[in-house]
Design an enzyme around this catalytic site. Structure first.
Site, PDB file in Angstrom:
ATOM      1  CE  LYS A 145      -3.917   1.978   2.601  1.00 33.02           C
ATOM      2  NZ  LYS A 145      -4.820   1.781   3.754  1.00 33.02           N
ATOM      3  CB  SER A 170      -8.074   3.681   2.691  1.00 36.51           C
ATOM      4  OG  SER A 170      -7.287   3.070   3.692  1.00 36.51           O
ATOM      5  CB  SER A 206      -8.494   0.704   5.448  1.00 33.41           C
ATOM      6  OG  SER A 206      -9.259   1.873   5.335  1.00 33.41           O
TER       7      SER A 206
HETATM    8  N1  GLN Z   1     -13.405   4.247   6.210  1.00 31.80           N
HETATM    9  C1  GLN Z   1     -12.722   4.634   7.388  1.00 31.80           C
HETATM   10  C2  GLN Z   1     -12.286   6.082   7.282  1.00 31.80           C
HETATM   11  O1  GLN Z   1     -12.513   6.641   6.285  1.00 31.80           O
HETATM   12  C3  GLN Z   1     -11.547   3.740   7.661  1.00 31.80           C
HETATM   13  C4  GLN Z   1     -10.356   4.040   6.846  1.00 31.80           C
HETATM   14  C5  GLN Z   1      -9.176   3.211   7.248  1.00 31.80           C
HETATM   15  O2  GLN Z   1      -9.307   2.189   7.913  1.00 31.80           O
HETATM   16  N2  GLN Z   1      -8.011   3.698   6.884  1.00 31.80           N
HETATM   17  O3  GLN Z   1     -11.746   6.647   8.171  1.00 31.80           O
END
Ligand code: GLN
Length: 483
Positions: A76, A151, A175
């Site tokens: 990532k 994400s 995410s």
């Molecule tokens: N969807 C969540 C957010 O937008 C989690 C994102 C994540 O785990 N990085 O904060």
């Protein structure tokens, strides 16, 4: 070759059926051919990959072994990679070449993993759809009109489309688990502190945790083994022995107590997903597990608490991107204030700006007690709920997401509706607990995940349950048409 799991690759390499160099070239060609449809990579590192593959082949020829030795993976794009752009999906860091490797990156490289490139992601890991990336949306290989989740959506799409056998991700509120669910993968968020955050660009430091995305629990065990461990460079890293995550995959589930919280079947849940979750419960009962209804009474407060704490920490973490020390700098600033203002306004996308504003507001004098402090108290209550539940059960099970992958653009005008999709995943981050999502069926041709949560440091238990489930089901073996 691209259909092989990490475990199969390890066996093939050990039996000299193919070399890491051959496999790496095959996957690089596949990425060149298919990724334009998906946009799952931000940067490809072909030269580095071939160099690492040749080195791994040489190490094997010298008698070295290891499940990751010569295994292709992706990172990532928020893990710092020496000399390679580390963008975090943001224009702010489009020109940033990290001067060092994140601990996760260097550990995996030392184990012999071959990094093919950096995967696309929501900007600064904020999102659940991979639509907020400066480098464009990622497509779900199961249906190119739908999001892959986020994400870590680039990692998920690449692994689901068999461009890579496995990839790293990070999970602040879901995410890893949510994109795994939406693309038919197995994804694991470890216990907070299990995997080093050093060199992992911070979103919300008290919630962020790196982990593996792969097709099977067996493969998650292999990748996690290479990622986990105490790191003195991360002050929240925990000095706990790292068990052999593959050792207990075959433990019987006879007598395992699985708690099913009633709050996980709330009204927002697609009834077709609820049905698939119940089918997976029956499958686990056949394997000897005992089901117990439980309750997590404070779960309803998790989303509001998370969407105060995460933006608060983000507003503080992202203050370093000021156009001076790091990141994008505007043209011809007229003075220092203008430089800060325009660099940040140009460098950050709308979702990141929204979160910085929300976070700065929640932390400001006069509002701190009303929002941030309250959210921290809720966080403790949620943790207490889990502690009470784990006195009664060994594992908690429920859906990973309330809905399957939505259409690209469908939630653009309503960020809160996207936040609500995190309802089942964020509690594990607030409590710091490990969680795993595994494939459990399809709704309208789109994958659905079941989530398992375990007590602190019981990643092995999650992997054991998921592996036993996968020995008796075939959802995880299905691949998207055209890939
Ligand atoms: N969807 C969540 C957010 O937008 C989690 C994102 C994540 O785990 N990085 O904060």
């Amino acid at each position: 070759m691209h259909q092989m799991t990490l475990a199969e690759i390890a066996r093939g390499l050990a039996d000299k059926k193919f070399s890491s160099e051959e496999l790496t070239k095959t996957l690089l060609a596949r990425i060149a051919q298919l990724d334009p449809q998906l946009n799952s990579f931000i940067t490809l590192t072909e030269d580095l990959a071939l160099e690492q593959a040749k080195a791994a082949d040489a190490r094997r020829a010298n008698g070295e072994t290891g499940a990751l030795l010569g295994a292709p993976i992706g990172h990532k794009d928020l893990f710092c990679t020496l000399g390679v752009r580390t963008s975090c999906g943001s224009k702010m860091l489009d020109n940033f070449k990290a001067p060092f490797d994140a601990t996760v990156v260097s550990k995996l490289a030392a184990a012999g993993a071959v990094s093919l490139g950096k995967t696309n992601m929501d900007e600064f890991a904020m999102g659940s759809a991979n639509e907020s990336s400066y480098y464009g949306a990622v497509k779900n290989p199961w249906n190119l009109e739908h999001v892959p989740g986020g994400s870590s959506g680039g990692s998920a799409a690449a692994v689901a489309a068999r461009l890579l056998p496995a990839a790293t991700g990070t999970d602040t509120g879901g995410s890893i688990r949510q994109p795994a669910a939406l693309t038919n993968l197995t994804g694991l968020k470890p216990t907070y502190g299990r995997v080093s955050r050093w060199g992992m660009i911070a979103y919300a430091s008290s919630l962020d945790q790196g982990g593996p995305l792969a097709r099977t629990a067996e493969d998650c065990a292999i990748l996690l083994q290479g990622m986990a461990g105490f790191d003195p460079q991360d002050s929240t890293s925990i000095d706990e022995p790292v068990p052999d995550f593959s050792a207990n995959l075959n433990t019987s589930l006879q007598g395992l107590r699985i708690g099913v919280p009633k709050e996980f079947f709330s009204e927002g849940l697609d009834p077709r997903i609820a049905e698939l979750v119940h089918t997976s419960i029956k499958e686990l009962e056949k394997l000897g597990a005992v089901i117990k209804p439980i309750s997590l009474p404070n779960m309803q407060h998790a989303i509001p608490a998370y969407y105060v704490i995460a933006p608060a920490e983000a507003s503080s973490n992202l203050s370093r991107f000021d156009g001076v020390r790091f990141g994008h700098r505007c043209e011809d600033p007229k003075d220092l204030t203008d430089l800060y203002k325009r660099s940040r306004a140009e460098g950050f996308g709308p979702e990141v700006q929204r979160r910085i504003l929300v976070g700065a507001y929640a932390l400001s004098a006069g509002y701190y007690d009303a929002y941030y402090l309250q959210a921290q108290k809720i966080r403790r209550l949620i943790k207490n709920d889990f502690m009470a539940a784990f006195n009664e059960v060994d594992i908690i099970l429920g859906p990973t997401t309330p809905n399957p992958a939505w259409k690209i653009g469908a939630k653009n005008s309503d960020p809160v509706s996207a936040y609500l999709e995190d309802v089942y995943t964020i509690t594990a981050n607030l409590a710091g607990l490990p969680g795993l999502s595994m494939p459990a069926g399809f709704v309208d041709g789109l994958p659905v995940g079941v989530q398992l949560l375990a007590p602190y440091f019981q990643e092995g238990r999650l992997l054991n349950v998921a592996h036993q489930y996968q020995l008796n089901t075939d959802w995880h073996t299905r691949s998207p048409a055209g890939f």
